[in-house]
Design a protein around this motif. Structure first.
Motif, PDB file in Angstrom:
ATOM      1  N   SER A  22     -24.849   2.858   6.955  1.00 32.72           N
ATOM      2  CA  SER A  22     -24.340   2.390   5.656  1.00 32.72           C
ATOM      3  C   SER A  22     -24.829   0.988   5.365  1.00 32.72           C
ATOM      4  O   SER A  22     -25.224   0.664   4.240  1.00 32.72           O
ATOM      5  N   ILE A  74     -27.224  -0.688   2.166  1.00 32.03           N
ATOM      6  CA  ILE A  74     -26.893  -1.838   1.311  1.00 32.03           C
ATOM      7  C   ILE A  74     -27.913  -2.960   1.488  1.00 32.03           C
ATOM      8  O   ILE A  74     -28.342  -3.584   0.508  1.00 32.03           O
ATOM      9  N   THR A  96     -30.046  -4.099  -1.666  1.00 37.07           N
ATOM     10  CA  THR A  96     -29.954  -5.474  -2.155  1.00 37.07           C
ATOM     11  C   THR A  96     -31.317  -6.166  -2.068  1.00 37.07           C
ATOM     12  O   THR A  96     -31.727  -6.878  -2.998  1.00 37.07           O
ATOM     13  N   ALA A 129     -24.449   2.891  -2.069  1.00 40.48           N
ATOM     14  CA  ALA A 129     -22.980   2.942  -2.181  1.00 40.48           C
ATOM     15  C   ALA A 129     -22.461   4.320  -1.776  1.00 40.48           C
ATOM     16  O   ALA A 129     -21.384   4.436  -1.190  1.00 40.48           O
ATOM     17  N   ILE A 176     -21.840   4.344   1.805  1.00 42.72           N
ATOM     18  CA  ILE A 176     -20.550   3.724   2.160  1.00 42.72           C
ATOM     19  C   ILE A 176     -19.412   4.690   1.854  1.00 42.72           C
ATOM     20  O   ILE A 176     -18.488   4.863   2.653  1.00 42.72           O
ATOM     21  N   GLY A 187     -14.891  -1.202   3.484  1.00 39.40           N
ATOM     22  CA  GLY A 187     -16.001  -1.185   2.524  1.00 39.40           C
ATOM     23  C   GLY A 187     -16.476  -2.592   2.207  1.00 39.40           C
ATOM     24  O   GLY A 187     -17.681  -2.857   2.131  1.00 39.40           O
ATOM     25  N   GLY A 219     -20.037  -4.071   2.738  1.00 41.54           N
ATOM     26  CA  GLY A 219     -20.717  -4.569   1.533  1.00 41.54           C
ATOM     27  C   GLY A 219     -21.115  -6.023   1.690  1.00 41.54           C
ATOM     28  O   GLY A 219     -22.240  -6.406   1.338  1.00 41.54           O
ATOM     29  N   SER A 233     -24.814  -7.171   1.792  1.00 37.54           N
ATOM     30  CA  SER A 233     -25.330  -8.021   0.710  1.00 37.54           C
ATOM     31  C   SER A 233     -25.977  -9.276   1.280  1.00 37.54           C
ATOM     32  O   SER A 233     -27.050  -9.679   0.829  1.00 37.54           O
ATOM     33  N   ALA A 249     -23.881  -5.145  -5.531  1.00 37.95           N
ATOM     34  CA  ALA A 249     -23.664  -4.524  -4.223  1.00 37.95           C
ATOM     35  C   ALA A 249     -22.169  -4.505  -3.899  1.00 37.95           C
ATOM     36  O   ALA A 249     -21.641  -3.493  -3.423  1.00 37.95           O
ATOM     37  N   MET A 250     -21.506  -5.615  -4.194  1.00 35.17           N
ATOM     38  CA  MET A 250     -20.079  -5.691  -3.870  1.00 35.17           C
ATOM     39  C   MET A 250     -19.262  -4.733  -4.741  1.00 35.17           C
ATOM     40  O   MET A 250     -18.365  -4.038  -4.249  1.00 35.17           O
ATOM     41  N   THR A 287     -19.851  -1.221  -3.506  1.00 36.61           N
ATOM     42  CA  THR A 287     -19.190  -0.900  -2.232  1.00 36.61           C
ATOM     43  C   THR A 287     -17.670  -0.846  -2.395  1.00 36.61           C
ATOM     44  O   THR A 287     -17.019  -0.026  -1.760  1.00 36.61           O
TER      45      THR A 287
END
Lengths: 243, 416
Positions: B23, B27, B31, B294, B297, B333, B337, B341, B388-389, B392
């Motif tokens: 996962s 990300i 990113t 995502a 995740i 998560g 994340g 990130s 990204a945040m 996630t």
């Protein structure tokens, strides 16, 4: 002795095309420091009654009063708060969190309640483990313990927040006879020496024989006349206390 | 001490290193690509706009009007129906009328530089060959302020025009095509029939072949004489300190002097909309990469929730609230994340470094090495981080909510 738990006309029906009644018109009073065993045939509603008394499930009708507090109108969060402060659970399966050490498992309910700081909580956890003969195992994970040891940790965890009532659902069901006898002895000691109230569901007549009182349940109804054959000779009657 | 939900979340994550790593990689890659592609696209866009701004006037005031003026009779009787047949329009020298006064007004505006220019078409003849050319009459001192032509001079200078009124500055393309050289003479003929011999006093090279073959610069006075437009110019070239004010300043000038004032933004609207479309495509692609990550995740948290239903049931039976359970899985998560990130930002920086080292040799321009234009501004890092945040948090919130809804009795009944 004063009543710690009062249930009046409890009914629990599962909705559906054909509604299923799990508990029907159950009323009982349990005193502080009493050891009560709930027995009955398979599927009679023993666990359902225990879950209602433990505020894990909500009755379709009827009321439950715990420590003088009527819980009828409580929402899910308030019921959770009452469970956290006043109730402790032991199940047939130990339900310890596998990734956490024994100590961490003990700390979870204490840290959630927040009554003790982490250091005091750890001290209390060690004390409870010692009480149950599990000192020296605090750093181990549940997978490193035997079935009997896990169940003792589960009992220690149930005691973490110093509950009024311990509810046990066939706590010896998965244990060998030696471990089962040990757990039965511990629960009895909690009542006799620590003043706890214990309500346990069991199929084991010998275990029920250690209880102060037996509540028989048949087809979801408390049956005051039900006596398991193996208990008849020792004369324990399956009678709920009237209010 | 760590909050309880975070502590449980960290334990869950550490217990599933491989799954978490997969996962996390999603990300990190999402990113990193977001940042690198965004840096490249925005860098090329900025480079393109910079070239556009540098090589063209920020505002061009021409001797045109946006809409044709009213006839005198229509002005005199605006409510009447006027029909005049056989009108003979007044013949007038083309160009901005009374340009000095208008130039003074433009010069009075703050934060800009302006140069008057008279542009016209001429025909160039040399050794029997003929070539059309756009001749710009300029004042060397002011045109150097508003164009980059002076920087493009490879021989001679613009200032030489001031010293030699019959001088001309031409592009290297024309020099090559006509086999000319500095100091040679050219015959320039206008549509009015005037012919003049001009001496090459400067050579420029812009890199634009068509421009280098067809443009020439002479002194403004010489152009006015040659094109028979005394005291006229037909353009003001204006450069602003802040090119992005061009639209507003152009509107202000046009309102005051009446002549059509076109900002570079208005003149390049088609290109700007093309860039916008390109940006939309670019951000759609990079956001899609992050969405795919995502889903990774979502998958991880969903699996953990599924595996942990018994733990959830026991935690709830102990007295944990539904929101405590939700917080645990959302925290998982967020941790993935956040790490992804930050790792992605570092990887993005690395990718940008690699891209920045790639050099491209432009054909036919020996010695000129071009590097990929990159925008290294912080805001795209922030944008990638935010996307990204958000991705996630949403990806973990959905399974977390499902986990929080677990009814302990349902699980405890079935557990063995």
């Amino acid at each position: 002795m004063s009543a710690v738990l009062v249930a009046e006309n409890l009914r629990r029906t599962l909705p559906g095309v054909v509604p299923v009644t799990l508990i029907d018109d159950a009323s009982l009073v349990i005193d502080r420091g009493e050891f009560v065993a709930i027995m009955g045939p398979s599927g009679s509603g023993k666990s359902s009654l225990l879950y209602l008394l433990g505020l894990l499930d909500v009755p379709t009708s009827g009321r439950i009063e715990l420590d003088g507090e009527d819980t009828t109108a409580f929402d899910e969060n308030r019921l959770a708060d009452v469970r956290l402060r006043k109730l402790g659970f032991v199940f047939q399966f130990h339900f310890l969190l596998a990734e956490f050490t024994v100590l961490d498992n003990m700390l979870l309910p204490m840290l959630r309640l927040g009554r003790l700081d982490p250091q005091a909580a750890a001290e209390r956890a060690h004390g409870l483990l010692a009480l149950l003969g599990m000192d020296g195992h605090s750093h181990k994970r549940p997978g490193q313990l035997s079935g009997g040891q896990r169940q003792r940790v589960a009992i220690a965890r149930a005691l973490a927040n110093d509950p009024l009532v311990i509810l046990a659902d066939e706590p010896t069901g998965n244990l060998d006879s030696h471990s089962a006898a040990n757990v039965q002895k511990i629960l009895r000691t909690l009542v006799d020496e620590h003043g706890k109230t214990v309500i346990t569901v069991t199929h084991d007549a010998a275990f029920a024989g250690r209880a102060d009182r037996l509540i028989g349940i048949v087809d979801g109804r408390i049956d005051p006349h039900w006596v398991p054959p193996t208990l008849a000779p020792v004369g324990i009657q399956a009678t709920p206390k009237s209010q | 001490m760590m909050p309880l939900a975070l502590r449980i979340a960290v334990t869950h994550i550490l217990a599933r290193k491989r799954q978490t790593l997969v996962s996390l990689s999603g990300i990190v890659l999402g990113t990193a690509f977001f940042i690198a592609v965004s840096a490249l696209m925005r860098g090329s866009e900025q480079d393109f706009i910079r070239r556009l701004i540098d090589n063209s006037a920020h505002i061009t005031v021409s001797d045109d009007f946006r809409s044709a003026g009213l006839q005198p009779a229509a002005e005199r009787w605006p409510e009447a129906v006027v029909a005049i047949r056989g009108v003979k329009p007044q013949r007038e020298v083309r160009g901005i009328r009374n340009y000095r006064e208008k130039l003074r007004y433009v010069e009075s505006l703050p934060d800009l530089r302006v140069a008057p220019v008279l542009t016209g078409s001429v025909v160039l003849t040399f050794a029997g060959r003929v070539q059309g050319m756009t001749l710009s009459g300029v004042i060397p001192a002011t045109i150097a302020d508003v164009t980059t032509i002076e920087e493009k001079i490879v021989a001679g200078s613009l200032d030489a025009l001031a010293a030699n009124p019959n001088g001309i500055v031409v592009g290297q393309g024309l020099i090559g095509k006509f086999r000319l050289a500095m100091g040679r003479n050219l015959a320039v003929a206008t549509s009015e029939g005037a012919v003049r011999t001009l001496k090459i006093v400067g050579i420029f090279r812009t890199g634009n072949a068509a421009y280098d073959e067809t443009q020439g610069y002479v002194l403004l006075k010489r152009a006015q004489t040659l094109l028979d437009r005394p005291n006229r110019v037909n353009r003001f070239i204006i450069q602003l300190d802040d090119p992005y004010r061009a639209r507003e300043v152009a509107r202000q000038i046009e309102q005051r002097i009446g002549y059509k004032s076109v900002s570079w933004i208005e003149a390049s609207e088609d290109i700007m909309s093309l860039l916008l479309v390109r940006n939309i495509i670019m951000y759609t692609v990079v956001i899609a990469i992050l969405l795919v990550a995502a889903f990774g995740i979502y998958n991880t948290i969903s699996t953990i929730v599924m595996e942990k239903t018994r733990d959830i049931a026991i935690l709830k039976s102990m007295g944990f609230h539904a929101r405590d359970i939700r917080n645990i899985f959302v925290a998982e998560g967020v941790i993935v994340g956040l790490c992804g990130s930050l790792g992605g930002a570092l990887a993005g920086l690395g990718l940008m470094h690699v891209l920045g080292r790639i050099s491209i040799r432009v054909p036919d321009m020996p010695g000129d090495l071009t590097h990929l234009p990159l925008d290294r501004s912080l805001d795209q890092f922030m944008l990638a981080f935010a996307f990204a945040m958000i991705a996630t948090i949403v990806a973990s919130f959905l399974p977390a909510r499902k986990g929080a809804r677990v009814h302990p009795v349902t699980i405890l009944r079935g557990a063995t």
